[in-house]
Design an enzyme around this catalytic site. Structure first.
Site, PDB file in Angstrom:
ATOM      1  N   LEU A 153       6.494   5.210   5.367  1.00 14.04           N
ATOM      2  CA  LEU A 153       6.802   4.553   6.555  1.00 14.04           C
ATOM      3  C   LEU A 153       8.086   3.664   6.611  1.00 14.04           C
ATOM      4  O   LEU A 153       8.562   3.159   7.362  1.00 14.04           O
ATOM      5  CB  LEU A 153       5.409   3.730   7.019  1.00 14.04           C
ATOM      6  CG  LEU A 153       4.707   4.689   7.908  1.00 14.04           C
ATOM      7  CD1 LEU A 153       3.204   3.970   8.017  1.00 14.04           C
ATOM      8  CD2 LEU A 153       4.999   5.059   8.996  1.00 14.04           C
ATOM      9  N   ALA A 198       0.888  -1.136   0.117  1.00 13.89           N
ATOM     10  CA  ALA A 198      -0.030  -0.107  -0.188  1.00 13.89           C
ATOM     11  C   ALA A 198       0.889   1.179  -0.048  1.00 13.89           C
ATOM     12  O   ALA A 198       1.991   1.162   0.388  1.00 13.89           O
ATOM     13  CB  ALA A 198      -1.022   0.132   1.300  1.00 13.89           C
ATOM     14  N   PHE A 199       0.277   2.320  -0.340  1.00 12.23           N
ATOM     15  CA  PHE A 199       1.263   3.663  -0.564  1.00 12.23           C
ATOM     16  C   PHE A 199       1.734   4.037   0.728  1.00 12.23           C
ATOM     17  O   PHE A 199       2.632   4.925   0.859  1.00 12.23           O
ATOM     18  CB  PHE A 199       0.493   4.606  -1.153  1.00 12.23           C
ATOM     19  CG  PHE A 199      -0.225   5.737  -0.515  1.00 12.23           C
ATOM     20  CD1 PHE A 199      -1.313   5.565   0.286  1.00 12.23           C
ATOM     21  CD2 PHE A 199       0.412   7.078  -0.072  1.00 12.23           C
ATOM     22  CE1 PHE A 199      -2.210   6.476   1.150  1.00 12.23           C
ATOM     23  CE2 PHE A 199      -0.378   7.785   0.847  1.00 12.23           C
ATOM     24  CZ  PHE A 199      -1.720   7.339   1.548  1.00 12.23           C
ATOM     25  N   LYS A 200       1.222   3.587   1.852  1.00 11.28           N
ATOM     26  CA  LYS A 200       1.553   4.131   2.978  1.00 11.28           C
ATOM     27  C   LYS A 200       3.329   3.692   3.424  1.00 11.28           C
ATOM     28  O   LYS A 200       3.916   4.341   3.942  1.00 11.28           O
ATOM     29  CB  LYS A 200       1.076   3.479   4.590  1.00 11.28           C
ATOM     30  CG  LYS A 200      -0.433   3.512   4.437  1.00 11.28           C
ATOM     31  CD  LYS A 200      -0.929   4.953   4.829  1.00 11.28           C
ATOM     32  CE  LYS A 200      -2.321   4.970   4.825  1.00 11.28           C
ATOM     33  NZ  LYS A 200      -3.248   4.978   3.909  1.00 11.28           N
ATOM     34  N   ASP A 201       3.813   2.556   2.775  1.00 17.53           N
ATOM     35  CA  ASP A 201       5.300   2.465   2.685  1.00 17.53           C
ATOM     36  C   ASP A 201       6.089   3.668   2.170  1.00 17.53           C
ATOM     37  O   ASP A 201       7.025   3.652   2.394  1.00 17.53           O
ATOM     38  CB  ASP A 201       5.408   0.923   1.614  1.00 17.53           C
ATOM     39  CG  ASP A 201       5.115  -0.126   2.213  1.00 17.53           C
ATOM     40  OD1 ASP A 201       4.894  -0.205   3.364  1.00 17.53           O
ATOM     41  OD2 ASP A 201       4.489  -1.035   1.478  1.00 17.53           O
TER      42      ASP A 201
END
Ligand SMILES: *Cc1c(COP(=O)(O)O)cnc(C)c1O
Length: 500
Positions: A120, A114-117
């Protein structure tokens, strides 16, 4: 470059201080005092650089208490690929052309799909460096409430990072099967994953309550810890996100899809307003952007705000097939309001107190006109989301997830309504394999049941390759199985930290 609060406070802090504290003491969010500029000549120079160098450059303009070499080092370790580690695409954030002037910016090639990577994977390094830079001696305990994607991305990012512990709370019945197994099988000595007997809002309220509990923080202080958060209000999550908008423009130049200076549109599936805010910041720096198109699912509070100038959270909350966008209070909107209100902390503070007292606020016409100049917006309902996935797959042989489908539909509507056919980039925020059962439904297979076995089914049916972090998931062991009541979240944190 210094940072100040979006609310009343006038104190200026360094970037390291802003990243360490997450939230300002007056409840506001940290914002840069000014925007560095990015000229077309500079953008042209970045075209030949790999993603990690582009990102390090963009971040260096904001993080002036970090050296250029330091940022390159963090960036190279965060945005690497190969050997089955890190990202599974050598371009890190590649563009996929679906037709002439329409592209998907694939932000889900990282370890949790997911784009949160994108943020993060690097934020833990920015945070631990910030602790050193500010002379902090205590260890940090990161608390996360997640509706699915943030939790896993934060666990991967902070896994075994020295000086950090991380506790993730997720709603027991509120995440997809894939998301749950991704979290409860997490490796690492410093991680803890706990299901909460309640919904996402309960978990989020619980976490905020713990962070605001002075007595509890005092007890943790004695144990040598302080609490922080890894959600998108932290500047350390926002600044890495500006980079991929610049990178997308570089790639369009690189492959001669646009000429230097051409304006483009971005369409972003929006929840907490973090992703699209990063696009706005890129535009403020000088990236040639025409419209930022804000895509909402059935919970269209932001679309209503952009269309009417009234933000009103007194409305029904719907659980949808795009759960990461199911949100009624978009925290990062506060940062945009600050810019559009002439950097008036008093004005922002009055909106926010009206929001908590009455659940709504309205902005004056001047602000509304600015909103409409910069943003377009639209909503996509449940049926339309699934239909968009099916149509895109049947017509273009390209599989998208439920969140990305919302954005693609909203872009198509925007084009039909405005005739604005210029080059557009749809921000693709998750792998379709994270939301197998709804994606299979969209492809006309509604009765296949649930569970992580659907990952294989989706791959067999479409011939699409399973991303490697998800391919091994079904053989992973469940490490965490604890469920707590809302009232026991604090005790769970203390049990974990006390036992270290
Ligand atoms: C978090 C998330 C969003 C929403 O992003 P915001 O920054 O909260 O607006 C959209 N899609 C997916 C898949 C997400 O995980």
């Amino acid at each position: 470059m210094h940072y100040r609060s979006t609310r009343k406070g006038t104190a200026r802090v360094s970037s390291a201080e802003a990243i360490k504290r997450g939230l300002s003491d007056d409840g506001g969010l940290f914002v840069p005092e000014s925007f560095p500029s990015l000229s077309i000549d500079t953008i042209k120079k970045l075209v030949s650089e790999p993603y990690s160098k582009r990102a390090a450059y963009v971040m260096s303009l904001f993080l002036s208490d970090f050296s250029k070499n330091e940022l390159i080092r963090y960036s190279e370790s965060a945005y690497s690929s190969g050997n089955g580690q890190g990202f599974d695409h050598k371009e890190i954030a590649p563009l996929y052309r679906i037709k002439n002037n329409t592209f998907f910016l694939e932000l889900w090639h990282g370890p949790t799909c997911a784009f949160k990577d994108m943020a993060l994977q690097i934020m833990p390094q920015l945070l631990t460096a910030s602790l050193h830079k500010t002379g902090e001696k205590r260890k940090v305990c990161i608390l996360v409430a997640t509706s699915g994607d943030t939790g896993k991305a934060a666990l991967e990012g902070f896994c075994d990072v020295p000086g950090t512990e991380i506790v993730v709370f997720y709603p027991r019945d509120g995440v997809s099967d894939v998301q749950e197994l991704q979290m409860v099988s997490q490796a690492g000595e410093n991680v803890k994953v706990i299901a909460v007997d309640g919904n996402f809002d309960d978990a989020q309220t619980g976490v905020k309550g713990i962070i605001a509990d002075e007595l509890f923080c005092h007890e943790l202080d004695h144990l040598g810890y302080f609490l922080s958060s890894a959600n998108s209000i932290n500047w350390g999550r926002l600044v890495p996100q500006i980079a991929y908008y610049v990178s997308a423009y570089c790639d369009l130049l690189k492959y001669n899809d646009i000429k230097p200076g051409d304006t483009i549109n971005f369409c972003v599936p929006t929840g907490n307003f973090g992703n699209i805010l990063a696009a706005y910041y890129a535009q403020r720096m000088g990236l040639p952007v025409n419209k930022l198109i804000c895509a909402s699912n059935r919970n269209d509070v932001l679309t209503q705000f952009i269309n009417t100038g009234v933000y009103d959270k007194n409305r029904s909350f719907y659980t949808t097939v795009s759960p990461s966008m199911d949100i009624l209070v978009s925290s990062n909107l506060e940062r945009l309001l600050f810019e559009l209100s002439g950097k008036s902390g008093d004005t922002v503070a009055s909106y926010m107190s009206a929001l908590s007292a009455e659940g709504s606020y309205g902005v004056p016409d001047r602000v509304r006109n600015e909103l409409c100049r910069i943003f377009a917006s639209g909503r996509c309902g449940e049926e339309e989301t699934l239909k968009t996935i099916g149509d895109t797959y049947n017509e273009s042989d390209y599989l998208i997830d439920t969140h990305t489908a919302v954005a693609y539909k909203v872009l198509n509507d925007y084009r039909a309504n405005t005739g604005d056919e210029r080059t557009a980039v749809v921000v693709s925020t998750a792998s379709p394999f994270k939301f197998c059962s709804d994606v299979l439904k969209a492809l006309g297979r509604p009765h296949l049941g649930s569970g992580v076995k659907l990952i294989d089914t989706l791959s067999e049916m479409t011939g699409c390759l399973i991303p490697s972090p998800l391919a091994g998931l079904k053989s992973k062991n469940q490490r965490f199985s604890e469920t707590v009541k809302i009232g026991s979240m604090k005790k769970a944190v203390m049990d974990f930290i006390g036992g270290r």
